[in-house]
Design a protein around this motif. Structure first.
Motif, PDB file in Angstrom:
ATOM      1  N   GLY A 201       1.172  -1.069  -0.189  1.00  0.00           N
ATOM      2  CA  GLY A 201      -0.121  -0.413  -0.218  1.00  0.00           C
ATOM      3  C   GLY A 201       1.140   1.164  -0.262  1.00  0.00           C
ATOM      4  N   LEU A 202       1.432   1.675   0.797  1.00  0.00           N
ATOM      5  CA  LEU A 202       2.376   2.037   0.563  1.00  0.00           C
ATOM      6  C   LEU A 202       4.025   2.215  -0.068  1.00  0.00           C
ATOM      7  CD1 LEU A 202       3.540   2.080   4.433  1.00  0.00           C
ATOM      8  CD2 LEU A 202       2.732   4.296   2.864  1.00  0.00           C
ATOM      9  N   VAL A 203       4.736   1.369  -1.103  1.00  0.00           N
ATOM     10  CA  VAL A 203       4.719   1.646  -1.564  1.00  0.00           C
ATOM     11  C   VAL A 203       3.638   2.164  -3.571  1.00  0.00           C
ATOM     12  CG1 VAL A 203       5.864   0.628  -4.265  1.00  0.00           C
ATOM     13  CG2 VAL A 203       6.144  -0.596  -1.240  1.00  0.00           C
TER      14      VAL A 203
ATOM     15  N   GLU B 271      -6.545   0.751   1.952  1.00  0.00           N
ATOM     16  CA  GLU B 271      -8.259   1.813   2.050  1.00  0.00           C
ATOM     17  C   GLU B 271      -7.654   2.844   1.917  1.00  0.00           C
ATOM     18  OE1 GLU B 271      -8.883   2.694   6.021  1.00  0.00           O
ATOM     19  OE2 GLU B 271      -9.090   0.975   6.908  1.00  0.00           O
ATOM     20  N   ILE B 272      -6.884   3.620   0.753  1.00  0.00           N
ATOM     21  CA  ILE B 272      -7.318   4.726   0.202  1.00  0.00           C
ATOM     22  C   ILE B 272      -7.210   4.425  -1.189  1.00  0.00           C
ATOM     23  CG2 ILE B 272      -5.789   6.704  -1.261  1.00  0.00           C
ATOM     24  CD1 ILE B 272      -5.149   7.318   1.719  1.00  0.00           C
ATOM     25  N   LEU B 273      -5.765   3.061  -1.377  1.00  0.00           N
ATOM     26  CA  LEU B 273      -6.182   2.171  -2.552  1.00  0.00           C
ATOM     27  C   LEU B 273      -7.813   1.568  -3.430  1.00  0.00           C
ATOM     28  CD1 LEU B 273      -2.712   0.357  -2.842  1.00  0.00           C
ATOM     29  CD2 LEU B 273      -3.302   2.451  -4.173  1.00  0.00           C
ATOM     30  N   ILE B 274      -8.099   1.020  -2.233  1.00  0.00           N
ATOM     31  CA  ILE B 274      -9.357   0.555  -2.437  1.00  0.00           C
ATOM     32  C   ILE B 274      -9.521   1.535  -2.797  1.00  0.00           C
ATOM     33  CG2 ILE B 274     -10.613  -0.608  -0.955  1.00  0.00           C
ATOM     34  CD1 ILE B 274      -9.218  -3.079  -2.869  1.00  0.00           C
ATOM     35  N   ARG B 275      -9.981   2.985  -1.927  1.00  0.00           N
ATOM     36  CA  ARG B 275     -11.347   3.281  -2.079  1.00  0.00           C
ATOM     37  C   ARG B 275     -11.590   4.363  -3.875  1.00  0.00           C
ATOM     38  NH1 ARG B 275     -10.494   8.788   1.247  1.00  0.00           N
ATOM     39  NH2 ARG B 275      -9.616   9.464  -0.516  1.00  0.00           N
ATOM     40  N   ASP B 276      -9.672   4.494  -4.739  1.00  0.00           N
ATOM     41  CA  ASP B 276      -9.718   5.891  -4.993  1.00  0.00           C
ATOM     42  C   ASP B 276      -9.604   5.053  -6.160  1.00  0.00           C
ATOM     43  OD1 ASP B 276     -10.251   7.679  -2.980  1.00  0.00           O
ATOM     44  OD2 ASP B 276      -7.745   8.195  -2.950  1.00  0.00           O
ATOM     45  N   ALA B 277      -9.606   3.439  -6.456  1.00  0.00           N
ATOM     46  CA  ALA B 277      -8.859   3.328  -7.736  1.00  0.00           C
ATOM     47  C   ALA B 277      -8.724   1.494  -7.500  1.00  0.00           C
ATOM     48  CB  ALA B 277      -6.662   2.917  -7.908  1.00  0.00           C
ATOM     49  N   ARG B 278     -10.254   1.251  -6.968  1.00  0.00           N
ATOM     50  CA  ARG B 278     -10.646  -0.654  -7.245  1.00  0.00           C
ATOM     51  C   ARG B 278      -9.855  -1.064  -8.254  1.00  0.00           C
ATOM     52  NH1 ARG B 278     -13.472  -4.196  -3.954  1.00  0.00           N
ATOM     53  NH2 ARG B 278     -14.537  -2.552  -2.414  1.00  0.00           N
TER      54      ARG B 278
END
Lengths: 354, 354
Positions: A184-186, A255-262
């Motif tokens: 996620g951080l990467v 969480e941000i990834l799945i929210r913004d770029a699912r």
């Protein structure tokens, strides 16, 4: 003396992925370095001294019930491929790959506790467990250290603490580390900031294969840098606190990834799974990156039916030394890539992915 | 008049992949252009003339049993999405996408035979069949042409032959083409030489979507360039002879690939399959390339259990217009990529790949 063939089953217990926070922290590891007073350090040690230490350790552990199950291996008794296997299990260090005369390894407690004899220091006690569980690791190490200390006299300086071959280990002689997965951080490009922060507060990060190894598959080892001037408790608390923070950052990033770029994330995850499941040749780097995406997929619930245990097994058994060990002979790169992909396919076939 | 809703099932018969050489030649197509004497060419035609031609054609075909099954569609009766569907089925041309007043399409003989009315020329008779089977296509076209000619007077010049709107069609008015899959020649980098050779002997090649379309997924349409000064038989023989040669080159290239680079080819094939099977968003270009690799895999026996029919269905149903038709509304690019991957996954799930 324990059965030598046991080694192939040792060092695998953490693969079950049952430890706390094992969706992000794969494993915790604590090891301490000790030298025996009255003997030369390893760099100048004589054969007689080495043998003497080995015997004393064996007797001590034996009388305290440590050797009822597990393995006691003299490094001189096993071949290059087996030594590589143990290295990949994190049971021996790179030093012991080449320098194995009068060196030994004891593995016990279902592989959660081990002891290297005749590495850089006379003794290296290590505990390796699934998940974020440094305190348990430390307890196991501490127990063995105390038990051995009742029979052996550790080299100790009242001002500096326990003396070690390398000054960075002097003091408590402890190194604690966690193996953490940070896709996620990467992916959110936050990793640089986090790693810089870690470096500034006395911790260090490395790739999955330790000192000098490249970061692959978004796996990082985070550990304390020195052990001088701090108690074990302080060191462990510090690492735990930081690890908790990093786990939180990683959770947010996911969480941000799945929210913004699912869609993009799901696509990346499933493609990685498809390639792992069907490719016929996979390099170590690619394998690690694909497995990282698939692990993220399992953590996020995108992939169902695949266990963390299977992924950990792939991580372990698709390694260089493990592939050679299974083949029973050295392999060239092309052969390894082919066998790696075959091993991965076989392990994935154990799970029914929905 | 036939049922309009039939169109969605038309133009699919070649997808079964049962034609000769259908491991390399996906389909054969023959079409002829005819104009009716005494009427203006399409560019200057009046509504009354168009309607008259349409009626005469319908009556003629009806009395000869052509319209017992199939579809008779007035282009004005269907919407943009349905027209796009027909274009992708190769049942109408790009010209008919925009200019559809008094234009019609008749599809018969299980979709193997069709007739466009009011395209660039008054009539375009076309046969499209699975595999390398130009002679059969020509027979079907010839029969319909003769049947229609008994009632209609074709515009014909004793010196030039059949007159057409575009001079390249004048003469026999015939265009014959094959859709051929040449991954072997592309991978061995022989394709440039082969295509140059084709161009030098009066044939032309195009991408899968005809004139002006890019080559994608190693699919090529090879066709005759002009039809003036040659008989239908000569044109067809020429194309057949060259196609036979290209099929031979392709077969050799595939043998060389599998001999010299088996692992790399198998890896490429299986990766493509894995991605098609699991990806969540696929662009048209990527889809075509992945399907090309998988088709090669099925042809070479690397992938077992997957049918050519499934691959042909993917080729057809993952197209832009087909996806919009299924959705029942226009789709943006991101939506299409997601729906394309879902369609592909669904079609692949029909087969049990070993």
């Amino acid at each position: 003396m324990l059965n030598l063939t046991n080694i192939v089953d040792e060092g695998l217990s953490w693969l079950d992925g049952t430890g706390p926070h094992s969706d992000i922290v794969l494993s915790s590891r604590v090891r301490i370095a000790r030298n025996i007073a009255g003997y030369h350090f390893q760099s100048g040690i004589g054969s007689y001294e080495s043998l003497d230490i080995m015997k004393k350790v064996e007797t001590t552990l034996s009388t305290r019930g440590y050797l009822k199950e597990g393995a006691f291996i003299e490094l001189a008794d096993i071949d290059d491929i087996e030594r590589k296997l143990l290295l990949e299990r994190h049971l021996i260090s790179r030093e012991l790959l080449g320098q194995f005369k009068n060196s030994g390894l004891i593995v016990t407690d279902g592989g959660k506790l081990s002891l290297m004899i005749g590495e850089e220091d006379h003794l290296r006690i290590q505990s390796l467990m699934s998940g974020f569980i440094l305190d348990e690791c430390w307890k196991k190490v501490e127990n063995m250290e105390r038990d051995l200390g009742e029979a052996l006299d550790y080299a100790y300086h009242p001002r500096y603490g326990f003396l070690t071959a390398c000054p960075t280990n002097t003091g408590t002689g402890i190194r604690a580390s966690i193996l953490i997965h940070l896709p996620g951080l990467v992916l959110t490009k936050e990793i640089g900031k986090v790693l810089r922060g870690i470096s500034q507060i006395g911790l260090t990060f490395r790739g999955i294969y330790g000192e000098g190894s490249d970061v692959m598959g978004n796996y990082f080892q985070i550990s304390n840098q020195t052990s001088l001037g701090k108690t074990e408790g302080e060191l462990m608390d510090h690492l735990s606190k930081i690890t908790n923070q990093v786990v939180e950052y990683e959770t947010n990033a996911r969480e941000i990834l799945i929210r913004d770029a699912r869609i993009q994330i799901e696509d990346k995850i499933w493609r990685a799974f498809g390639i792992l499941k069907y490719a016929r040749a996979i390099t170590p780097e690619e394998g690690m990156n694909l497995m990282s995406a698939v692990r993220l997929g399992v953590n996020l619930g995108v992939i169902e039916g695949l266990t963390i245990s299977t992924l950990n097994n792939i991580l372990m058994f698709s390694q260089y030394g493990h592939l050679e060990w299974e083949a029973g002979r050295p392999l060239n790169k092309a052969e390894r890539d082919v066998r790696r992909s075959a091993r991965i396919r076989k392990l994935l076939a154990n799970d029914e992915v929905l």
